[in-house]
Write a protein that holds these residues in place. Structure first.
Motif, PDB file in Angstrom:
ATOM      1  N   GLN A  22       0.843  -1.198   0.000  1.00 60.35           N
ATOM      2  CA  GLN A  22       0.000   0.000   0.000  1.00 60.35           C
ATOM      3  C   GLN A  22       0.876   1.246   0.000  1.00 60.35           C
ATOM      4  OE1 GLN A  22      -2.599  -0.437   3.408  1.00 60.35           O
ATOM      5  NE2 GLN A  22      -4.160  -1.486   2.201  1.00 60.35           N
ATOM      6  N   GLU A  23       1.966   1.196   0.738  1.00 58.43           N
ATOM      7  CA  GLU A  23       2.881   2.345   0.823  1.00 58.43           C
ATOM      8  C   GLU A  23       3.500   2.658  -0.538  1.00 58.43           C
ATOM      9  OE1 GLU A  23       4.771   5.547   2.533  1.00 58.43           O
ATOM     10  OE2 GLU A  23       3.336   4.241   3.543  1.00 58.43           O
ATOM     11  N   GLN A  24       3.932   1.632  -1.252  1.00 63.69           N
ATOM     12  CA  GLN A  24       4.540   1.849  -2.567  1.00 63.69           C
ATOM     13  C   GLN A  24       3.537   2.463  -3.540  1.00 63.69           C
ATOM     14  OE1 GLN A  24       5.794  -2.271  -2.873  1.00 63.69           O
ATOM     15  NE2 GLN A  24       7.940  -1.626  -3.065  1.00 63.69           N
ATOM     16  N   LEU A  25       2.313   1.950  -3.546  1.00 62.40           N
ATOM     17  CA  LEU A  25       1.285   2.505  -4.431  1.00 62.40           C
ATOM     18  C   LEU A  25       0.946   3.930  -4.025  1.00 62.40           C
ATOM     19  CD1 LEU A  25      -0.654   2.280  -6.768  1.00 62.40           C
ATOM     20  CD2 LEU A  25      -2.293   1.156  -5.222  1.00 62.40           C
ATOM     21  N   ALA A  26       0.888   4.173  -2.737  1.00 62.75           N
ATOM     22  CA  ALA A  26       0.585   5.520  -2.243  1.00 62.75           C
ATOM     23  C   ALA A  26       1.621   6.531  -2.737  1.00 62.75           C
ATOM     24  CB  ALA A  26       0.529   5.520  -0.719  1.00 62.75           C
ATOM     25  N   ILE A  27       2.884   6.153  -2.703  1.00 69.06           N
ATOM     26  CA  ILE A  27       3.942   7.053  -3.179  1.00 69.06           C
ATOM     27  C   ILE A  27       3.759   7.347  -4.663  1.00 69.06           C
ATOM     28  CG2 ILE A  27       6.434   7.189  -3.643  1.00 69.06           C
ATOM     29  CD1 ILE A  27       6.785   5.626  -0.938  1.00 69.06           C
ATOM     30  N   LEU A  28       3.471   6.315  -5.450  1.00 73.71           N
ATOM     31  CA  LEU A  28       3.273   6.501  -6.885  1.00 73.71           C
ATOM     32  C   LEU A  28       2.056   7.372  -7.199  1.00 73.71           C
ATOM     33  CD1 LEU A  28       4.071   2.892  -8.133  1.00 73.71           C
ATOM     34  CD2 LEU A  28       5.479   4.945  -8.453  1.00 73.71           C
ATOM     35  N   ALA A  29       1.033   7.286  -6.348  1.00 78.16           N
ATOM     36  CA  ALA A  29      -0.201   8.049  -6.559  1.00 78.16           C
ATOM     37  C   ALA A  29      -0.208   9.379  -5.805  1.00 78.16           C
ATOM     38  CB  ALA A  29      -1.407   7.215  -6.141  1.00 78.16           C
ATOM     39  N   SER A  30       0.868   9.667  -5.082  1.00 73.32           N
ATOM     40  CA  SER A  30       1.000  10.923  -4.326  1.00 73.32           C
ATOM     41  C   SER A  30      -0.068  11.097  -3.255  1.00 73.32           C
ATOM     42  CB  SER A  30       1.006  12.137  -5.271  1.00 73.32           C
ATOM     43  OG  SER A  30       2.079  12.050  -6.179  1.00 73.32           O
ATOM     44  N   VAL A  31      -0.359   9.997  -2.557  1.00 73.34           N
ATOM     45  CA  VAL A  31      -1.303  10.038  -1.433  1.00 73.34           C
ATOM     46  C   VAL A  31      -0.698   9.266  -0.268  1.00 73.34           C
ATOM     47  CG1 VAL A  31      -3.378  10.280  -2.859  1.00 73.34           C
ATOM     48  CG2 VAL A  31      -2.559   7.989  -2.274  1.00 73.34           C
ATOM     49  N   THR A  32      -1.421   9.184   0.826  1.00 71.16           N
ATOM     50  CA  THR A  32      -0.935   8.433   1.982  1.00 71.16           C
ATOM     51  C   THR A  32      -1.319   6.961   1.873  1.00 71.16           C
ATOM     52  OG1 THR A  32      -2.940   8.759   3.287  1.00 71.16           O
ATOM     53  CG2 THR A  32      -1.214  10.457   3.475  1.00 71.16           C
ATOM     54  N   ARG A  33      -0.650   6.117   2.628  1.00 72.27           N
ATOM     55  CA  ARG A  33      -0.992   4.700   2.681  1.00 72.27           C
ATOM     56  C   ARG A  33      -2.417   4.524   3.179  1.00 72.27           C
ATOM     57  NH1 ARG A  33      -2.380   1.223   5.876  1.00 72.27           N
ATOM     58  NH2 ARG A  33      -2.012   2.532   7.672  1.00 72.27           N
ATOM     59  N   GLN A  34      -2.809   5.383   4.125  1.00 73.88           N
ATOM     60  CA  GLN A  34      -4.164   5.308   4.678  1.00 73.88           C
ATOM     61  C   GLN A  34      -5.224   5.560   3.605  1.00 73.88           C
ATOM     62  OE1 GLN A  34      -1.574   6.894   6.067  1.00 73.88           O
ATOM     63  NE2 GLN A  34      -1.398   6.204   8.175  1.00 73.88           N
ATOM     64  N   THR A  35      -4.915   6.440   2.656  1.00 71.57           N
ATOM     65  CA  THR A  35      -5.858   6.709   1.568  1.00 71.57           C
ATOM     66  C   THR A  35      -6.030   5.465   0.707  1.00 71.57           C
ATOM     67  OG1 THR A  35      -5.334   9.063   1.525  1.00 71.57           O
ATOM     68  CG2 THR A  35      -6.306   8.138  -0.472  1.00 71.57           C
ATOM     69  N   ILE A  36      -4.932   4.803   0.379  1.00 69.59           N
ATOM     70  CA  ILE A  36      -5.016   3.563  -0.420  1.00 69.59           C
ATOM     71  C   ILE A  36      -5.814   2.515   0.340  1.00 69.59           C
ATOM     72  CG2 ILE A  36      -3.687   1.663  -1.442  1.00 69.59           C
ATOM     73  CD1 ILE A  36      -3.470   4.358  -2.983  1.00 69.59           C
ATOM     74  N   SER A  37      -5.555   2.369   1.621  1.00 64.76           N
ATOM     75  CA  SER A  37      -6.293   1.417   2.450  1.00 64.76           C
ATOM     76  C   SER A  37      -7.788   1.734   2.444  1.00 64.76           C
ATOM     77  CB  SER A  37      -5.761   1.433   3.879  1.00 64.76           C
ATOM     78  OG  SER A  37      -6.525   0.580   4.700  1.00 64.76           O
ATOM     79  N   SER A  38      -8.124   2.995   2.581  1.00 60.94           N
ATOM     80  CA  SER A  38      -9.533   3.412   2.614  1.00 60.94           C
ATOM     81  C   SER A  38     -10.233   3.165   1.284  1.00 60.94           C
ATOM     82  CB  SER A  38      -9.639   4.892   2.986  1.00 60.94           C
ATOM     83  OG  SER A  38      -9.215   5.088   4.310  1.00 60.94           O
ATOM     84  N   ILE A  39      -9.523   3.338   0.188  1.00 56.00           N
ATOM     85  CA  ILE A  39     -10.107   3.048  -1.127  1.00 56.00           C
ATOM     86  C   ILE A  39     -10.338   1.549  -1.260  1.00 56.00           C
ATOM     87  CG2 ILE A  39      -9.712   3.091  -3.619  1.00 56.00           C
ATOM     88  CD1 ILE A  39      -8.038   5.670  -3.131  1.00 56.00           C
ATOM     89  N   GLU A  40      -9.347   0.753  -0.877  1.00 59.42           N
ATOM     90  CA  GLU A  40      -9.461  -0.708  -0.985  1.00 59.42           C
ATOM     91  C   GLU A  40     -10.642  -1.253  -0.192  1.00 59.42           C
ATOM     92  OE1 GLU A  40      -5.802  -2.674   0.044  1.00 59.42           O
ATOM     93  OE2 GLU A  40      -4.785  -1.980  -1.762  1.00 59.42           O
ATOM     94  N   THR A  41     -10.896  -0.679   0.959  1.00 57.37           N
ATOM     95  CA  THR A  41     -11.981  -1.178   1.816  1.00 57.37           C
ATOM     96  C   THR A  41     -13.332  -0.524   1.525  1.00 57.37           C
ATOM     97  OG1 THR A  41     -11.440   0.421   3.551  1.00 57.37           O
ATOM     98  CG2 THR A  41     -10.404  -1.764   3.693  1.00 57.37           C
ATOM     99  N   GLY A  42     -13.352   0.403   0.579  1.00 53.69           N
ATOM    100  CA  GLY A  42     -14.604   1.047   0.204  1.00 53.69           C
ATOM    101  C   GLY A  42     -15.039   2.159   1.126  1.00 53.69           C
ATOM    102  N   GLN A  43     -14.169   2.583   2.033  1.00 50.22           N
ATOM    103  CA  GLN A  43     -14.505   3.672   2.950  1.00 50.22           C
ATOM    104  C   GLN A  43     -14.332   5.037   2.300  1.00 50.22           C
ATOM    105  OE1 GLN A  43     -11.792   2.772   6.125  1.00 50.22           O
ATOM    106  NE2 GLN A  43     -13.261   1.453   7.164  1.00 50.22           N
ATOM    107  N   TYR A  44     -13.578   5.085   1.209  1.00 50.29           N
ATOM    108  CA  TYR A  44     -13.303   6.351   0.526  1.00 50.29           C
ATOM    109  C   TYR A  44     -13.443   6.140  -0.971  1.00 50.29           C
ATOM    110  CZ  TYR A  44     -10.701  10.401  -1.222  1.00 50.29           C
ATOM    111  OH  TYR A  44     -10.328  11.545  -1.896  1.00 50.29           O
ATOM    112  N   CYS A  45     -14.142   7.051  -1.630  1.00 49.33           N
ATOM    113  CA  CYS A  45     -14.319   7.017  -3.078  1.00 49.33           C
ATOM    114  C   CYS A  45     -13.326   8.013  -3.685  1.00 49.33           C
ATOM    115  CB  CYS A  45     -15.752   7.401  -3.429  1.00 49.33           C
ATOM    116  SG  CYS A  45     -16.101   7.298  -5.183  1.00 49.33           S
TER     117      CYS A  45
END
Length: 76
Positions: A22-45
C-alpha cells in the motif's frame, strides 16, 4: 426497497499482481498509505484524478480496477 450504486474496486488484487505494498502505491499516486487502504476497503471514493493516477501506477484501465455495484437499503 431503495437501491444505491456503490463504486467498488479490484485494487488489492491488482496491487498484489505488481507486488506493490500500500505504501509503494501511495507514493506513486501521491497520497498516503491510509488513503489507499480506505479506497481498498470502500470507505473512501477516489476522485477521478486519483483513480486515474492509481490506474497508471498499476498499468490498468479504469474498467479493470473500478466497477459499480448496486446495494439494497433495507430500511423498514
Amino acid at each position: 426497497m431503495n437501491e444505491k450504486i456503490v463504486l467498488k474496486n479490484h485494487l488489492k488484487v491488482a496491487r498484489a499482481e505488481k507486488n506493490f505494498s500500500q505504501e509503494q502505491l501511495a507514493i506513486l499516486a501521491s497520497v498516503t498509505r491510509q488513503t489507499i487502504s480506505s479506497i481498498e476497503t470502500g470507505q473512501y471514493c477516489p476522485t477521478a484524478k486519483l483513480a486515474l493516477m492509481i490506474c497508471k501506477a498499476l498499468d490498468k484501465k479504469f474498467e479493470e480496477l473500478f466497477y459499480f455495484e448496486e446495494e439494497n437499503d433495507n430500511v423498514n
